[in-house]
Design a protein around this motif. Structure first.
Motif, short mmCIF file in Angstrom:
data_model
loop_
_atom_site.label_atom_id
_atom_site.label_comp_id
_atom_site.label_asym_id
_atom_site.label_seq_id
_atom_site.Cartn_x
_atom_site.Cartn_y
_atom_site.Cartn_z
N ASP A 28 -2.24 9.96 3.87
CA ASP A 28 -2.83 9.17 2.78
C ASP A 28 -2.82 7.69 3.14
OD1 ASP A 28 -3.84 8.27 0.42
OD2 ASP A 28 -2.24 9.04 -0.85
N ASN A 38 -5.37 6.91 5.86
CA ASN A 38 -6.73 6.89 5.32
C ASN A 38 -7.01 5.56 4.61
OD1 ASN A 38 -7.51 9.44 6.19
ND2 ASN A 38 -6.69 10.45 4.38
N ARG A 39 -6.04 5.06 3.88
CA ARG A 39 -6.24 3.84 3.10
C ARG A 39 -6.36 2.61 3.99
NH1 ARG A 39 -3.11 4.17 -2.69
NH2 ARG A 39 -3.21 6.43 -2.97
N ILE A 50 0.84 -1.21 0.00
CA ILE A 50 0.00 0.00 0.00
C ILE A 50 0.87 1.25 0.00
CG2 ILE A 50 -1.70 1.31 1.33
CD1 ILE A 50 -2.80 -1.40 2.31
#
Length: 725
Positions: A647, A650-651, A617
């Motif tokens: 980011d 959040n993922r 990720i």
């Protein structure tokens, strides 16, 4: 193992034709003559229930002999009785026969030579060797028998007399015999083929008893498995299939019990209470076997019709407006196994009809036929959905107004709930913003012991269907074999309604057992069932034991596995005192150990969690700074790192609605976002402040510094993957 080959195997044919004989010796001890040995609640019931289950499963075997010794039987579980019976069976059994010995009670360690002793009713703690049955003696008697197939089932590491909420007293150190017991049985299995041992728990664990089950959890699922739930597609019940069934069900039940405790603890914390319930520790049934083929234990019994229906449901639609009423009825009937009735006021001219319907639902269990002795029964549960408007009368009485001005008085409803003997799932759907629904939740509570789930909601007129729709969505998502508990329902409602205008109130209590909206469905557990095995690579270059992490991950106990991972990482880096890693300690992490931890997370989450999942990720995220003003002030590298961190968070679900989640609010199920776990609790958290009720990082610099540790971890993992050193 192919089920077809079992059905045509010699062992099945020999038992069905009477060529081979099945010898069964069952022992259960509740009450001990020596007051220093803690009494147990359900060992005798375990013995009787298992006796009935084995009798039913082996009804098609003409040659069998069942001997039962427990508190409630004619033959008491005294040392002389058990020893003589063992010797008689061992002498009489032929080579083609099967011998099964079951014991439920305390196992103790003799202090001087650490011999494992099974405590019988007349065992004396200060003279264990002479008054108890030594495990070595039991095994030696079986060794002298000609029977080629020998099974020993031991539920001998009991936690003692406990309520559902786990009130634990001080444990007698002599009762901690699991490790020695496992080792003795392992040595025996290595010496003789045809020996099969099944233990209620593994090393360092204990066996739990639950009032709701009326048994120890291990034996409860042995009984259910023998009643047919562990049978394969052809109706064969064999030892490995039974083990896989019991293993899975034991882990699942304790996990659900802990889910319920977490919600109860959440309520206690919200009320400012300090006495938080401890969760149940892991219990993983253990199989010890060497060179055993198919061991047939029985055939699936014929299921007789049951006249009682212990799961009753009633949906009361006070406005005739629930658009999804038919979907509710279908789902609750099919997945929840509820016998559902529906009331909407249209065809009811007499106002008392709704009260009669409620009484019939709540009091159904009081008039139902009692189950037969030793029959496994489903927990009586009622589901009551009330949709109406909360108001107060001119005299100040709280009422729920339904169609045609039909009202239900809160005091009357509370009285009916107190008369109800069943577990309760009560839902109040009041789509009016000014409803004083909190008082209803407080007034309808039955106390901490009663099994009760109360869920209430209010909403503005433009969101009047939001709660019902969300509830149905959750029901439809959870129509799987694992079922849906009340605790899980509450948790999912909190998450799904967090961004809506619906206000949610709830209460959960119960010391008797788990409240299930949808019971778990049972099917034959095939060979593909994932279980921790000796084949798991638990390599460590620094002498760390990863078996506990493996067991937690296999059981799906993600919260405990995450905490265990943090402790193991700190231990690996020798930073247990500091409780966090720095850049230098990251460089010294063992590749062997880091890869072992990652491999276990990836395997048991089916590729959903793990450091390598998080690494992929991270690699997919662009890392350029997008805020030119902040870049001028702090430098583009710091800003890029801070933005990448946000980011990434959040993922993987560490942030929600532009705010960081606290650790307690992370998602501890496989429904969590990809890469959600393990959390990086081994890094020192940057200082945070709570602004308007949400957590926020205090600066981009601190965020960037914390993220640099994360990046270094991923870099370290990449080096390990490349070199595999």
């Amino acid at each position: 193992m192919c089920p077809v080959s079992v059905r045509t195997s010699n062992s099945t044919r020999n038992l069905e034709t009477g060529v081979a004989k099945l010898w069964l010796l069952l022992v259960g001890v509740n009450q001990y003559q020596d007051e220093r040995i803690p009494c147990l609640r359900y060992s005798a019931q375990d013995c009787q229930g298992l006796s009935a289950a084995l009798s039913a499963a082996t009804a098609g075997f003409p040659q069998k002999e069942l001997r039962v010794y427990c508190d409630h039987s004619e033959n008491l579980p005294l040392l002389e009785n058990i020893r003589n019976s063992l010797k008689e069976i061992a002498a009489a059994a032929q080579a083609i026969d099967t011998v099964l010995v079951y014991f439920s009670g305390h196992g103790m360690l003799e202090p001087s030579d650490k011999q494992v002793v099974l405590c019988l009713q007349d065992t004396q703690q200060d003279n264990l060797i002479n008054t108890g049955l030594q495990l070595q003696e039991l095994l030696q008697i079986l060794e002298n028998s000609a029977a080629q197939q020998q099974l020993v089932w031991l539920d001998a590491c009991h936690s003692g007399d406990l309520t559902f909420v786990g009130a634990r007293g001080e444990k007698n150190p002599l009762l901690d015999s699991t490790q020695e017991l496992v080792e003795i049985l392992r040595q025996r299995a290595a010496k003789r083929k045809g020996f099969y041992a099944l233990l209620s728990c593994d090393r360092g664990q204990q066996s739990w008893e639950f009032t709701q089950l009326g048994h120890g959890v291990f034996t409860y699922y042995l009984i259910r498995g023998l009643r047919g739930e562990a049978a394969d597609a052809q109706g064969i019940i064999e030892s490995d299939g039974l083990y896989r069934y019991v293993y899975h069900q034991t882990l699942a039940y304790i996990d659900k019990a802990n889910q319920q405790l977490r919600v109860i603890n959440q309520l206690k914390k919200g009320r400012g209470e300090n006495q938080i319930h401890s969760e149940y520790t892991l219990q993983t049934p253990k199989r010890i076997v060497e060179g055993v083929g198919e061991v047939i234990l029985g055939l699936k019994p014929n299921q007789k019709g049951v006249t009682r229906h212990p799961r009753q449901g009633l949906i009361i639609d006070g406005f005739s407006q629930i658009k999804s009423a038919s979907a509710f009825i279908k789902t609750l009937s099919n997945s929840g196994n509820f016998e559902i009735n529906y009331w909407n006021g249209r065809s009811n001219s007499i106002k008392s009809d709704v009260r009669k319907a409620i009484q019939k639902c709540l009091l159904a269990e009081s008039f139902s036929e009692s189950p037969k002795e030793y029959q496994i029964q489903e927990t009586a549960t009622i589901f009551l959905y009330l949709r109406g408007q909360v108001q107060e009368t001119s005299t100040g009485e709280a009422v729920l107004v339904l169609a045609d001005d039909t009202v239900i008085h809160r005091a009357w409803l509370r009285k009916q709930l107190r008369l109800c003997k069943s577990q309760q799932i009560i839902i109040l759907d009041c789509p009016f913003p000014d409803s004083n629904i909190r008082d209803w939740v407080e007034e309808l509570q039955l106390g901490t012991d009663a099994g009760q789930c109360l869920i209430a909601s209010t909403a503005p007129n433009n969101s009047s269907e939001t709660f019902a729709k969300t509830l149905l969505d959750i029901f439809n998502q959870d129509k799987q074999s694992s079922g849906l508990t009340a605790a899980s329902l509450i948790t999912q409602l909190q998450i799904n309604l967090a961004s809506s205008e619906v206000k949610l109130y709830f209460w959960l209590s119960g010391s008797q057992g788990i409240i299930e909206v949808f019971p778990e469905t049972h099917s034959f557990v095939t060979e593909s069932f994932t279980q921790p095995t000796e084949d798991d690579d638990l390599s460590s270059s620094v002498g760390i034991d990863y078996s506990q992490l493996r067991d937690l991950l296999q059981a799906g106990r993600w919260l405990e596995a995450d905490a265990e991972t943090t402790n193991l990482i700190l231990k690996m880096a020798q930073r247990e005192q500091q409780r966090h890693l720095d850049l230098q300690s990251l460089e010294n992490l063992s590749c062997v150990d880091l890869l072992t931890i990652d491999r276990l997370w990836v395997k048991y989450s089916h590729g959903h969690f793990g450091f390598s999942v998080q690494q992929r990720i991270y690699q997919s995220i662009a890392s350029s700074a997008s805020d030119p003003v902040l870049s001028l002030m702090l430098g583009s590298a710091k800003v890029a790192a801070s933005e990448t961190c946000i980011d990434f968070a959040n993922r993987v679900g560490w942030r929600l609605k532009d705010a960081w989640l606290s650790y307690d609010n992370l998602t501890w199920t496989e429904d969590a976002p990809m890469g959600h776990l393990p959390f990086f609790g081994f890094f020192e958290s940057v200082w945070r402040v709570k602004v308007l009720g949400v957590w926020e990082w205090h600066s981009a610099i601190a965020t960037a510094n914390w993220w640099q540790l994360c990046v270094n971890l991923f870099s370290c993992l990449e080096v390990c993957q490349t070199t595999k050193r």
